[in-house]
Design a protein around this motif. Sequence first.
Motif, short mmCIF file in Angstrom:
data_model
loop_
_atom_site.label_atom_id
_atom_site.label_comp_id
_atom_site.label_asym_id
_atom_site.label_seq_id
_atom_site.Cartn_x
_atom_site.Cartn_y
_atom_site.Cartn_z
N HIS A 65 -0.73 11.70 1.85
CA HIS A 65 0.17 11.57 3.00
C HIS A 65 -0.51 10.92 4.20
O HIS A 65 0.17 10.30 5.02
N SER A 66 -1.81 11.04 4.33
CA SER A 66 -2.50 10.40 5.45
C SER A 66 -2.46 8.88 5.29
O SER A 66 -2.26 8.15 6.28
N ILE A 67 -2.63 8.40 4.06
CA ILE A 67 -2.55 6.95 3.82
C ILE A 67 -1.13 6.47 4.05
O ILE A 67 -0.89 5.42 4.68
N LEU A 68 -0.15 7.22 3.54
CA LEU A 68 1.25 6.82 3.71
C LEU A 68 1.65 6.82 5.17
O LEU A 68 2.39 5.94 5.62
N LEU A 69 1.16 7.79 5.93
CA LEU A 69 1.46 7.84 7.37
C LEU A 69 0.85 6.64 8.09
O LEU A 69 1.48 6.05 8.98
N LEU A 70 -0.35 6.24 7.70
CA LEU A 70 -0.98 5.07 8.30
C LEU A 70 -0.18 3.82 8.00
O LEU A 70 0.07 2.99 8.89
N ASP A 71 0.24 3.66 6.74
CA ASP A 71 1.05 2.49 6.35
C ASP A 71 2.34 2.44 7.16
O ASP A 71 2.75 1.38 7.66
N THR A 72 2.99 3.59 7.30
CA THR A 72 4.25 3.65 8.04
C THR A 72 4.05 3.33 9.52
O THR A 72 4.84 2.59 10.12
N THR A 73 2.98 3.85 10.09
CA THR A 73 2.69 3.61 11.51
C THR A 73 2.47 2.13 11.78
O THR A 73 2.97 1.58 12.77
N VAL A 74 1.73 1.48 10.89
CA VAL A 74 1.47 0.04 11.06
C VAL A 74 2.77 -0.75 10.95
O VAL A 74 3.01 -1.68 11.73
N LEU A 75 3.63 -0.39 10.00
CA LEU A 75 4.91 -1.09 9.85
C LEU A 75 5.78 -0.92 11.09
O LEU A 75 6.43 -1.86 11.55
N VAL A 76 5.79 0.29 11.66
CA VAL A 76 6.57 0.54 12.88
C VAL A 76 6.02 -0.30 14.04
O VAL A 76 6.79 -0.88 14.82
N ALA A 77 4.71 -0.41 14.12
CA ALA A 77 4.09 -1.22 15.19
C ALA A 77 4.49 -2.68 15.04
O ALA A 77 4.85 -3.34 16.03
N SER A 96 0.82 -1.20 0.00
CA SER A 96 0.00 0.00 0.00
C SER A 96 0.86 1.26 0.00
O SER A 96 0.62 2.20 -0.76
N GLY A 97 1.90 1.27 0.83
CA GLY A 97 2.77 2.44 0.91
C GLY A 97 3.55 2.67 -0.36
O GLY A 97 3.61 3.80 -0.88
N PHE A 98 4.16 1.60 -0.88
CA PHE A 98 4.92 1.74 -2.13
C PHE A 98 3.99 2.13 -3.29
O PHE A 98 4.35 2.93 -4.14
N GLY A 99 2.79 1.55 -3.31
CA GLY A 99 1.84 1.90 -4.36
C GLY A 99 1.44 3.37 -4.29
O GLY A 99 1.28 4.03 -5.33
N GLU A 100 1.30 3.89 -3.08
CA GLU A 100 0.92 5.30 -2.92
C GLU A 100 2.04 6.20 -3.42
O GLU A 100 1.79 7.21 -4.09
N ILE A 101 3.28 5.85 -3.10
CA ILE A 101 4.41 6.68 -3.53
C ILE A 101 4.59 6.60 -5.05
O ILE A 101 4.81 7.62 -5.72
N MET A 102 4.48 5.42 -5.60
CA MET A 102 4.74 5.22 -7.03
C MET A 102 3.57 5.64 -7.91
O MET A 102 3.70 5.63 -9.13
N SER A 103 2.46 5.99 -7.31
CA SER A 103 1.32 6.45 -8.10
C SER A 103 1.54 7.86 -8.63
O SER A 103 0.89 8.28 -9.59
N GLY A 104 2.45 8.62 -8.02
CA GLY A 104 2.72 9.98 -8.45
C GLY A 104 1.89 11.01 -7.71
O GLY A 104 2.22 12.19 -7.71
N THR A 105 0.79 10.61 -7.11
CA THR A 105 -0.04 11.52 -6.31
C THR A 105 -0.16 10.93 -4.92
O THR A 105 -0.96 10.03 -4.68
N VAL A 106 0.66 11.41 -4.00
CA VAL A 106 0.79 10.80 -2.68
C VAL A 106 -0.26 11.37 -1.74
O VAL A 106 -0.35 12.58 -1.56
#
Length: 251
Positions: free
Chosen positions: A223-235, A211-221
Amino acid sequence: EYAVLAPYLKETAAIIYQINQGVKEQNSVSLINALKELNESGTISLDEDNLNSQASQHPNLIPLGFTIMFMMFAISSSVSSIHLEYKDYTWQRLLSSPIHKVYVLLGYFIAYFLLGWLQLGVLLTVLSVFFNMYLGNLILIFLFGSFVIGLVVSLGFMIATLSHTKKQTEIFSAIIIVGTCMLGGVYWPLDIVPDIMKKISMAIPQTWMMSGFGEIMSGTVNHSILLLDTTVLVAFTIVFMIIGLKSIRSY
């Protein structure tokens, strides 16, 4: 998925409704002729751009998914060498030294983290240069990729410390990695799986990686989705590291 198209659809529906109201007292031929004229008025062309005026990408994440899977296998195999250190008594000497086992684990973590970035960096470069794959914002790729590698290393440590032999580690790693990759959307998009599988995938780390990589590579990020993905990975990383730390054996 095309929110920009919604106003046109609503406007067209309103026009058709108004036409129907205007000719409902007449025969149905009038409505048919009016709809034909409306249909011949032209077509709508959509060109979706992001803030950088670069065409929005809808990336194929399957190659990236296999990249993550191969990285997980490589790091897990490397971490499993900890059992050879058990056998050679290197691990026992480390843990009997004045150094706290947290710092020992941190040292291993940094080493395998760099190994993981070496592999991921090479594979991303190959995808970009030879397969012309759009990677998006490289800074975000670096930051999010670091969280992904950290999670993979912590997962490998957890599996290695919970296993009693190198062979057990290899078997458990294969089962866990392949199984979670299947559930996490690495082999196929999660859009095609049943709803129950989508709910299960929420507890799989690879789901949030993709989900995170897809959000970044889509070209239109978003940031709330990316932050959620990152938070889950850190957990996930913290949980795996705690389990691995508590499972370290000194024998």
